[in-house]
Design an enzyme around this catalytic site. Sequence first.
Site, PDB file in Angstrom:
ATOM      1  N   TYR A  55       0.851  -1.197   0.000  1.00 44.15           N
ATOM      2  CA  TYR A  55       0.000   0.000   0.000  1.00 44.15           C
ATOM      3  C   TYR A  55       0.878   1.235   0.000  1.00 44.15           C
ATOM      4  O   TYR A  55       1.856   1.323   0.752  1.00 44.15           O
ATOM      5  CB  TYR A  55      -0.879  -0.001   1.258  1.00 44.15           C
ATOM      6  CG  TYR A  55      -1.709   1.255   1.419  1.00 44.15           C
ATOM      7  CD1 TYR A  55      -3.006   1.308   0.937  1.00 44.15           C
ATOM      8  CD2 TYR A  55      -1.183   2.388   2.044  1.00 44.15           C
ATOM      9  CE1 TYR A  55      -3.769   2.458   1.070  1.00 44.15           C
ATOM     10  CE2 TYR A  55      -1.933   3.548   2.174  1.00 44.15           C
ATOM     11  CZ  TYR A  55      -3.236   3.573   1.684  1.00 44.15           C
ATOM     12  OH  TYR A  55      -3.973   4.717   1.811  1.00 44.15           O
ATOM     13  N   GLU A  88      -3.437   7.742  -3.866  1.00 43.45           N
ATOM     14  CA  GLU A  88      -3.442   6.459  -3.166  1.00 43.45           C
ATOM     15  C   GLU A  88      -3.314   5.321  -4.179  1.00 43.45           C
ATOM     16  O   GLU A  88      -4.068   5.269  -5.149  1.00 43.45           O
ATOM     17  CB  GLU A  88      -4.746   6.294  -2.386  1.00 43.45           C
ATOM     18  CG  GLU A  88      -4.743   5.064  -1.489  1.00 43.45           C
ATOM     19  CD  GLU A  88      -6.088   4.824  -0.819  1.00 43.45           C
ATOM     20  OE1 GLU A  88      -7.122   4.826  -1.524  1.00 43.45           O
ATOM     21  OE2 GLU A  88      -6.123   4.654   0.401  1.00 43.45           O
TER      22      GLU A  88
END
Length: 432
Positions: free
Chosen positions: A153, A241
């Site tokens: 991530y 993101e």
Amino acid sequence: MALPVAARSARLLRDPALRPRLLAARCQVLPVTCRRWLNLQEYQSKKLMSDNGVRVQRFFVANTAREALEAAKRLNAKEIVLKAQILAGGRGKGVFNSGLKGGVHLTKDPKVVEQLAKQMIGYNLATKQTSKEGVKVNKVMVAEALDISRETYLAILMDRSCNGPVLVGSPQGGVDIEEVAASNPELIFKEQIDIFEGIKDSQAQRMAENLGFVGPLRNQAAEQIRKLYNLFLKIDATQVEVNPFGETPEGQVVCFDAKINFDDNAEFRQKDIFAMDDKSENEPIENEAARYDLKYIGLDGNIACFVNGAGLAMATCDIIFLNGGRPANFLDLGGGVKETQVYQAFKLLTSDPKVEAILVNIFGGIVNCAIIANGITKACRELGLKVPLVVRLEGTNVQEAQNILRNSGLPITAAADLEDAAKKAVASVAKK
Ligand code: GDP
Ligand code: MN
């Protein structure tokens, strides 16, 4: 007589004990009251990324199942990934109202791409991040699928508590990052970036290492991170993101997903980006509100706020926070209100299952309080009021309005001023 709201807010802001709480409450409320932050679809974000040297898969966008088939053939890839384009995340685990499960599908057969696209386009996709009804899918992304050997991530955010950009990463990607943060907070890594100096190579390298990239992959990941940071600055993003930020068995670091938000204050110098905004995907409840000339903003608490004017909305949310409660939403009536609008407003507010109490806070300047009172009593009778209702009315025709409420026989709690209203609303929820 209570102080006018603005003056009280200013007074609260000067109070050193209250200031941090009030500011914290404001931070929750501010992004939604300014305007929403522009959000682009994945394919648009990925175009920006690939134009700036960030590695994404080859892809096409399709508006019809036929186009999806053509795109799949043109890609001529070993395997294809088909992805519904909606602004919400969690698509992989979402469900369509066509019955199809999953907003992200892998297949080797272009014919299957067509079949799947048929069950996606024109249907609603519901995910953990959408309402129950989901969001209508108008486009799909048809991309070359790559094998993924590891999912991490990575995000870059403008973070208030750091007063600037911060890199956030976790070697445990692909999944819900909130869950990782809750169960394994030690697996969340942060790098605060000095906006004047920019990202240091050592920071990009350290993040790459923390994400678990080793050997030549570490340099590659660090390079991708630096490029993503430079893009973040260049396009005035508030958030980039990438989940998953993954690696392939062939040794490539790839951004498999992308979500970018933009600072609306930068619209004047990011005209090309803001021109990409398609408003087709507002929350259905926002669009429903707009049909009646109402502005609806969803928040995550349990007290619905029914107000007129953005300033009063902010003040109402602030005071609810200050009294230990949390607003579920607010609905701004604006001026020149009609009874039917009040009725519709109530209907919208009470349709939200999160709502456990309603706080009406109306300052009748242009608005006639009696119209509000009539609308409220009519709505309560016809819709059946199921949660506590606290009403604070002030201004034009307030006396008549109060008589209407009092004589209605409905269980409405009257409040003397905003503070009193907030206290009563918070107490009514706490009692449950
Ligand atoms: P989200 O569910 O909305 O976050 O959509 P993602 O784009 O993140 O896709 C969901 C999941 O599908 C990812 O976490 C991956 O596990 C998987 N996925 C997406 N693209 C590919 C791909 O090209 N190859 C493989 N093998 N899996 C993929
Ligand atoms: Mn994702």
